[in-house]
Design a protein around this motif. Structure first.
Motif, PDB file in Angstrom:
ATOM      1  N   ALA A 139       0.838  -1.201   0.000  1.00 11.05           N
ATOM      2  CA  ALA A 139       0.000   0.000   0.000  1.00 11.05           C
ATOM      3  C   ALA A 139       0.878   1.258   0.000  1.00 11.05           C
ATOM      4  N   PRO A 140       1.266   1.759  -1.171  1.00 11.85           N
ATOM      5  CA  PRO A 140       2.114   2.948  -1.211  1.00 11.85           C
ATOM      6  C   PRO A 140       1.396   4.218  -0.778  1.00 11.85           C
ATOM      7  N   PHE A 141       0.081   4.244  -0.970  1.00 14.64           N
ATOM      8  CA  PHE A 141      -0.712   5.434  -0.679  1.00 14.64           C
ATOM      9  C   PHE A 141      -1.793   5.107   0.360  1.00 14.64           C
ATOM     10  N   ASN A 142      -2.281   6.135   1.005  1.00 16.90           N
ATOM     11  CA  ASN A 142      -3.341   5.965   1.993  1.00 16.90           C
ATOM     12  C   ASN A 142      -4.689   5.844   1.282  1.00 16.90           C
ATOM     13  N   ARG A 143      -4.971   4.630   0.817  1.00 19.48           N
ATOM     14  CA  ARG A 143      -6.217   4.335   0.095  1.00 19.48           C
ATOM     15  C   ARG A 143      -6.884   3.136   0.780  1.00 19.48           C
ATOM     16  N   PRO A 144      -7.499   3.345   1.936  1.00 20.02           N
ATOM     17  CA  PRO A 144      -8.061   2.209   2.670  1.00 20.02           C
ATOM     18  C   PRO A 144      -9.043   1.377   1.854  1.00 20.02           C
ATOM     19  N   ALA A 145      -9.742   1.997   0.906  1.00 22.29           N
ATOM     20  CA  ALA A 145     -10.739   1.262   0.127  1.00 22.29           C
ATOM     21  C   ALA A 145     -10.113   0.147  -0.707  1.00 22.29           C
ATOM     22  N   TYR A 146      -8.817   0.240  -0.964  1.00 26.55           N
ATOM     23  CA  TYR A 146      -8.121  -0.785  -1.735  1.00 26.55           C
ATOM     24  C   TYR A 146      -7.551  -1.891  -0.840  1.00 26.55           C
ATOM     25  N   MET A 147      -7.803  -1.794   0.463  1.00 25.62           N
ATOM     26  CA  MET A 147      -7.188  -2.726   1.408  1.00 25.62           C
ATOM     27  C   MET A 147      -8.225  -3.646   2.036  1.00 25.62           C
ATOM     28  N   TRP A 148      -7.767  -4.850   2.387  1.00 27.54           N
ATOM     29  CA  TRP A 148      -8.613  -5.811   3.083  1.00 27.54           C
ATOM     30  C   TRP A 148      -9.079  -5.212   4.404  1.00 27.54           C
ATOM     31  N   GLU A 149     -10.258  -5.606   4.853  1.00 28.21           N
ATOM     32  CA  GLU A 149     -10.904  -4.942   5.989  1.00 28.21           C
ATOM     33  C   GLU A 149     -10.030  -4.912   7.240  1.00 28.21           C
ATOM     34  N   SER A 150      -9.387  -6.022   7.579  1.00 26.50           N
ATOM     35  CA  SER A 150      -8.603  -6.024   8.821  1.00 26.50           C
ATOM     36  C   SER A 150      -7.352  -5.157   8.687  1.00 26.50           C
ATOM     37  N   LEU A 151      -6.838  -4.997   7.453  1.00 24.64           N
ATOM     38  CA  LEU A 151      -5.699  -4.094   7.252  1.00 24.64           C
ATOM     39  C   LEU A 151      -6.155  -2.635   7.398  1.00 24.64           C
ATOM     40  N   GLN A 152      -7.321  -2.325   6.874  1.00 30.18           N
ATOM     41  CA  GLN A 152      -7.883  -0.986   7.095  1.00 30.18           C
ATOM     42  C   GLN A 152      -7.969  -0.698   8.594  1.00 30.18           C
ATOM     43  N   SER A 156      -5.729   2.658  12.481  1.00 27.31           N
ATOM     44  CA  SER A 156      -6.032   3.607  13.558  1.00 27.31           C
ATOM     45  C   SER A 156      -6.634   2.893  14.764  1.00 27.31           C
ATOM     46  N   LYS A 157      -6.489   3.500  15.927  1.00 28.23           N
ATOM     47  CA  LYS A 157      -7.100   2.982  17.147  1.00 28.23           C
ATOM     48  C   LYS A 157      -8.563   3.405  17.197  1.00 28.23           C
ATOM     49  N   PRO A 158      -9.431   2.702  17.937  1.00 30.09           N
ATOM     50  CA  PRO A 158      -9.167   1.511  18.749  1.00 30.09           C
ATOM     51  C   PRO A 158      -9.213   0.201  17.956  1.00 30.09           C
ATOM     52  N   SER A 159      -9.632   0.288  16.669  1.00 28.31           N
ATOM     53  CA  SER A 159      -9.791  -0.953  15.903  1.00 28.31           C
ATOM     54  C   SER A 159      -8.459  -1.694  15.761  1.00 28.31           C
ATOM     55  N   ALA A 239      12.137   1.613 -11.449  1.00 34.25           N
ATOM     56  CA  ALA A 239      11.289   0.692 -10.691  1.00 34.25           C
ATOM     57  C   ALA A 239      10.305  -0.006 -11.626  1.00 34.25           C
ATOM     58  N   THR A 240      10.009  -1.261 -11.279  1.00 33.68           N
ATOM     59  CA  THR A 240       8.950  -2.025 -11.930  1.00 33.68           C
ATOM     60  C   THR A 240       7.930  -2.399 -10.858  1.00 33.68           C
ATOM     61  N   VAL A 241       6.655  -2.350 -11.206  1.00 28.85           N
ATOM     62  CA  VAL A 241       5.583  -2.713 -10.276  1.00 28.85           C
ATOM     63  C   VAL A 241       5.004  -4.055 -10.715  1.00 28.85           C
ATOM     64  N   VAL A 242       5.034  -5.034  -9.807  1.00 24.89           N
ATOM     65  CA  VAL A 242       4.531  -6.374 -10.078  1.00 24.89           C
ATOM     66  C   VAL A 242       3.400  -6.664  -9.089  1.00 24.89           C
ATOM     67  N   TRP A 243       2.271  -7.164  -9.592  1.00 22.34           N
ATOM     68  CA  TRP A 243       1.101  -7.330  -8.712  1.00 22.34           C
ATOM     69  C   TRP A 243       0.323  -8.582  -9.084  1.00 22.34           C
ATOM     70  N   GLY A 244      -0.123  -9.315  -8.082  1.00 24.00           N
ATOM     71  CA  GLY A 244      -1.049 -10.412  -8.328  1.00 24.00           C
ATOM     72  C   GLY A 244      -2.436  -9.867  -8.620  1.00 24.00           C
ATOM     73  N   SER A 245      -3.002 -10.233  -9.751  1.00 23.67           N
ATOM     74  CA  SER A 245      -4.300  -9.660 -10.141  1.00 23.67           C
ATOM     75  C   SER A 245      -5.405 -10.037  -9.165  1.00 23.67           C
ATOM     76  N   GLU A 246      -5.208 -11.152  -8.437  1.00 19.70           N
ATOM     77  CA  GLU A 246      -6.231 -11.622  -7.500  1.00 19.70           C
ATOM     78  C   GLU A 246      -5.866 -11.313  -6.049  1.00 19.70           C
ATOM     79  N   ASP A 247      -4.989 -10.357  -5.834  1.00 18.30           N
ATOM     80  CA  ASP A 247      -4.583  -9.996  -4.472  1.00 18.30           C
ATOM     81  C   ASP A 247      -5.794  -9.520  -3.675  1.00 18.30           C
ATOM     82  N   LEU A 248      -6.116 -10.263  -2.632  1.00 16.21           N
ATOM     83  CA  LEU A 248      -7.267  -9.933  -1.784  1.00 16.21           C
ATOM     84  C   LEU A 248      -6.918  -8.852  -0.771  1.00 16.21           C
ATOM     85  N   TYR A 249      -5.657  -8.789  -0.373  1.00 13.86           N
ATOM     86  CA  TYR A 249      -5.245  -7.898   0.723  1.00 13.86           C
ATOM     87  C   TYR A 249      -5.047  -6.457   0.250  1.00 13.86           C
ATOM     88  N   ILE A 250      -4.359  -6.307  -0.874  1.00 12.20           N
ATOM     89  CA  ILE A 250      -4.147  -4.975  -1.461  1.00 12.20           C
ATOM     90  C   ILE A 250      -4.557  -5.075  -2.925  1.00 12.20           C
TER      91      ILE A 250
END
Length: 293
Positions: A139-152, A156-159, A239-250
């Motif tokens: 996650a290079p940027f602060n984009r919580p919508a692109y992140m799995w729920e528990s990573l979101q 921040s606290k208290p979650s 730099a090269t960016v490599v990504w799994g197309s089915e990445d559930l976490y990011i």
């Protein structure tokens, strides 16, 4: 690609990088390497993530990997001495490269998950840190919508405290399922017993679990993401960016945005999840080899 009847053995040992931190590392030496590769793991991994990738690359390159502080058998300094933030990990990376005597002009860094932002933060300050970077599934940027729920929830606290407690209480479930989450049954891949056992042994090494280190990383994550985004224009290291197309976490949208904004090549890997180096190691090897062309 050259082939050798007998590949050099992986040398696993330790290296002190400052007064607070000693890292466990794996090095595969070559007498006449064409360059150096540094492999940097994610959560909840250790250097054993690279046990398939490193020997294959060692046909031509010197290969390094280390456990981040808080992971594997590396140090767990107290948080008042080391915050475990991406910015602190960037300093660990710099110290490792310097202490190991690596020739930066012949270095490719492959950084996944928690490793990638520290690598890019270091590259902002030291564009010559490597000849090339390969980064992905983070996650290079602060984009919580692109992140799995528990990573979101870790951002921040208290979650974040609730997620930390839950993850610490569910080590076995994490080790059993983290690597395959979101993938169909036919896409499951082998994770060696040796690797799983190494994660389990390292999980509670010292006074801090790997989940605790992950939690502390996330406590300053948004600050360091915002700093990186504000300074994107300073990034000069190829730099090269490599990504799994089915990445559930990011989600892959994070990678697409990053590649576009830093004008980097984007390799979206079809049917691959969050751990391309485990699920499709031959593709990872080919990508790293290609960086030296």
């Amino acid at each position: 690609m050259s082939h050798h009847a007998k590949r050099p053995p992986a040398d696993i040992g330790t290296i002190p990088i400052d007064t607070d931190i000693t890292l466990r590392r794996m090095v595969v030496h070559r007498a006449d390497p064409k360059g150096t590769v540094l492999l940097l793991h994610g959560f909840p991994e250790t250097i054993y993530a690279w046990k398939d990738v490193a020997p294959a690359l060692a046909d031509d390159f010197e290969v390094h990997a280390f456990d981040w502080p808080g992971f594997g058998l590396s140090s767990r300094p107290q948080v008042d001495r080391f915050s475990y933030a991406p910015r602190d990990y960037a300093r660990v990376l710099k110290n490792y490269i310097d202490r190991s005597g690596i020739d930066r002009s012949q270095l490719t860094i492959y950084a996944t998950d928690i490793s990638a932002l520290p690598t890019l933060l270091l590259a902002l300050e030291e564009p010559d840190v490597a000849r090339s970077l390969i980064v992905g599934d983070f996650a290079p940027f602060n984009r919580p919508a692109y992140m799995w729920e528990s990573l979101q929830a870790l951002k921040s606290k208290p979650s974040s405290d609730q997620v930390r407690a839950f993850m610490n209480a569910n080590r076995e479930e994490i080790l059993a399922n983290t690597f395959f989450r979101g993938l169909p049954e036919e896409a499951r891949y082998e994770v060696s017993r040796e690797f799983r056992e190494d994660i389990a042994v390292g999980w509670g090494h010292g006074d801090m679990t790997s989940v605790d280190a992950f939690y502390h990383y996330y406590s300053q994550f948004t600050r360091d993401q915002d700093y990186f985004e504000a300074n994107l224009a300073r990034l000069r290291t190829p730099a090269t960016v490599v990504w799994g197309s089915e990445d559930l976490y990011i989600k892959k949208e994070m990678g697409i945005e990053l590649a576009h904004r830093i004008q980097a090549d984007l390799k979206l890997l079809p049917d691959i999840g969050h751990y391309p180096h485990l699920q499709a190691p031959s593709q990872t090897i080919a990508e790293i080899r290609g960086s030296f062309q």
